[in-house]
Design a protein around this motif. Structure first.
Motif, mmCIF file in Angstrom:
data_model
loop_
_atom_site.group_PDB
_atom_site.id
_atom_site.type_symbol
_atom_site.label_atom_id
_atom_site.label_comp_id
_atom_site.label_asym_id
_atom_site.label_seq_id
_atom_site.Cartn_x
_atom_site.Cartn_y
_atom_site.Cartn_z
ATOM 1 N N HIS A 12 2.389 3.667 -9.057
ATOM 2 C CA HIS A 12 1.733 2.483 -8.338
ATOM 3 C C HIS A 12 0.964 2.635 -7.055
ATOM 4 O O HIS A 12 -0.396 2.580 -6.516
ATOM 5 N N ARG A 13 1.695 3.244 -5.874
ATOM 6 C CA ARG A 13 1.177 3.643 -4.977
ATOM 7 C C ARG A 13 -0.099 4.479 -5.027
ATOM 8 O O ARG A 13 -1.788 4.142 -4.528
ATOM 9 N N ALA A 18 -6.061 4.853 -5.343
ATOM 10 C CA ALA A 18 -7.366 4.834 -6.306
ATOM 11 C C ALA A 18 -8.234 3.336 -6.428
ATOM 12 O O ALA A 18 -9.064 3.400 -6.798
ATOM 13 N N ASP A 19 -7.120 1.991 -6.704
ATOM 14 C CA ASP A 19 -8.426 1.009 -6.953
ATOM 15 C C ASP A 19 -8.573 -0.056 -4.902
ATOM 16 O O ASP A 19 -9.801 -0.364 -5.551
ATOM 17 N N ALA A 20 -8.487 1.068 -4.871
ATOM 18 C CA ALA A 20 -9.330 0.547 -3.111
ATOM 19 C C ALA A 20 -9.809 1.705 -2.792
ATOM 20 O O ALA A 20 -11.895 0.942 -2.869
ATOM 21 N N ILE A 21 -10.753 2.376 -3.476
ATOM 22 C CA ILE A 21 -11.755 3.358 -3.779
ATOM 23 C C ILE A 21 -12.327 3.083 -4.991
ATOM 24 O O ILE A 21 -14.339 2.793 -5.105
ATOM 25 N N SER A 22 -12.395 2.877 -6.263
ATOM 26 C CA SER A 22 -13.084 2.618 -7.129
ATOM 27 C C SER A 22 -13.770 1.092 -7.675
ATOM 28 O O SER A 22 -14.663 0.873 -8.053
ATOM 29 N N PRO A 98 -16.139 -4.506 -16.577
ATOM 30 C CA PRO A 98 -15.218 -3.976 -15.907
ATOM 31 C C PRO A 98 -14.125 -3.344 -16.997
ATOM 32 O O PRO A 98 -12.931 -3.373 -16.307
ATOM 33 N N ILE A 99 -14.516 -2.948 -18.190
ATOM 34 C CA ILE A 99 -13.303 -2.745 -18.835
ATOM 35 C C ILE A 99 -12.979 -0.963 -18.815
ATOM 36 O O ILE A 99 -13.446 0.248 -18.992
ATOM 37 N N TRP A 100 -12.753 -0.627 -17.062
ATOM 38 C CA TRP A 100 -12.369 1.000 -16.895
ATOM 39 C C TRP A 100 -10.991 0.941 -15.927
ATOM 40 O O TRP A 100 -10.509 -0.202 -15.546
ATOM 41 N N ALA A 101 -10.132 2.223 -16.358
ATOM 42 C CA ALA A 101 -8.806 1.881 -15.129
ATOM 43 C C ALA A 101 -8.548 3.660 -15.170
ATOM 44 O O ALA A 101 -9.318 4.358 -15.161
ATOM 45 N N THR A 102 -7.934 3.231 -14.062
ATOM 46 C CA THR A 102 -6.602 4.607 -13.713
ATOM 47 C C THR A 102 -5.199 5.086 -14.192
ATOM 48 O O THR A 102 -5.022 4.042 -14.730
ATOM 49 N N SER A 118 -3.835 1.613 -15.042
ATOM 50 C CA SER A 118 -4.549 0.217 -13.558
ATOM 51 C C SER A 118 -6.188 -0.384 -14.107
ATOM 52 O O SER A 118 -6.668 0.756 -13.576
ATOM 53 N N ALA A 119 -6.060 -1.166 -13.905
ATOM 54 C CA ALA A 119 -7.170 -1.742 -14.414
ATOM 55 C C ALA A 119 -8.209 -3.053 -13.599
ATOM 56 O O ALA A 119 -7.960 -3.831 -13.641
ATOM 57 N N PRO A 120 -8.349 -2.330 -12.223
ATOM 58 C CA PRO A 120 -8.864 -3.269 -11.139
ATOM 59 C C PRO A 120 -9.217 -4.139 -11.120
ATOM 60 O O PRO A 120 -9.716 -5.040 -10.897
ATOM 61 N N ALA A 121 -10.662 -4.362 -12.168
ATOM 62 C CA ALA A 121 -11.627 -5.195 -12.051
ATOM 63 C C ALA A 121 -11.310 -6.129 -12.937
ATOM 64 O O ALA A 121 -11.918 -7.433 -13.450
#
Length: 267
Positions: A12-13, A18-22, A98-102, A118-121
């Protein structure tokens, strides 16, 4: 508590970083996109996300190995290996969809034991580890258990796939088309998303003719801990080695799907 609680917390960390960058690079006007040797796209977000994850793993798990889509393999001191796809669905990402993820997985002796998507979008994550069950939510605090469907007949099933082109290249277009005719509904959500919808019980089958370890490793624990079955086209547990095929289902439909796609089914 699961033996992988600390690893899931770390995943999760890693996803937070990753989310902050993507998210910051999603739909950015100055996004840089290049073609890799296999002609698939890679953006500056893909490489930046993987670098950030590598840096955190080097700090937090220095003895663990790492396989990333963009920068390859870092050796391990033991039998543990993290597998990362920094942005699964790069084609969607670069087009503003918006369908992308780490995708983040932990393997022990080559077997996926923990996975996080994680799919932040979309404002959503999915995660699981061996023996924990599977969960989804915006974050850990909002996570709720998820479970595959109870559909038992193909005529009632929602069938998902990546694209028809790949099945045509694999010489299996006609069995795919027949499955689409015989199921209640078929849609090509593609990439990680079909597997996560399967784990949530929103659809019943997801199939893909060819994918790499980083495409699938994080998905397997989530689908199986949600009660589903995940194999390759020959019925062998996924993932295998090198290039892999994928057949994921709610379990009840699995043998029928394998039979119809023309490979030996696991009984």
């Amino acid at each position: 508590m699961t033996g992988y609680a600390d690893d899931l917390a770390l995943a999760h960390r890693l996803a937070d970083a990753a989310d902050a960058i993507s998210v910051a690079r999603f739909r950015a006007l100055d996004l840089r996109v290049e073609a890799k040797p296999d002609l698939t796209p890679v953006s500056d977000a893909d490489t930046a996300v993987e670098r950030a994850i590598r840096a955190l793993l080097t700090e937090q798990r220095p003895d663990d190995g790492l396989l990333g889509e963009e920068y390859g393999v870092s050796p391990a001191a033991g039998t543990r290996q993290w597998v990362v796809d920094p942005i699964d669905g790069t084609k969607n990402f670069v087009r503003g969809l918006p369908i992308w993820a780490t995708l983040i997985a932990l393997l022990e002796d080559g077997r996926p034991v923990a996975g996080l998507v994680s799919a932040p979008a979309l404002g959503r994550r999915w995660w699981a580890a061996t023996g924990t069950g599977a969960y989804a939510g915006r974050d850990v605090a909002s996570g709720e258990p998820i479970r595959v469907s109870a559909v038992t007949e193909l005529a009632d099933a929602s069938f998902c796939y990546s694209s028809l082109g790949g099945w045509e290249e694999a010489g299996r277009l006609e069995p795919m088309l027949q499955l689409m005719r015989d199921t209640w509904r078929s849609r090509a959500y593609g990439d990680f998303y079909g597997y996560m919808l399967l784990a949530e019980g929103a659809l019943d089958v997801m199939v893909e003719p060819e994918l790499s370890l980083w495409d699938v490793a994080a998905l397997v624990p989530i689908v199986t801990e949600a009660g589903g079955t995940f194999t390759d086209l020959a019925g062998r547990p996924a993932p295998g080695g090198g290039e892999n095929s994928a057949v994921a289902s709610n379990g009840a439909l699995h043998v029928d799907i394998l039979d119809r796609l023309g490979r030996p089914a696991a009984h």
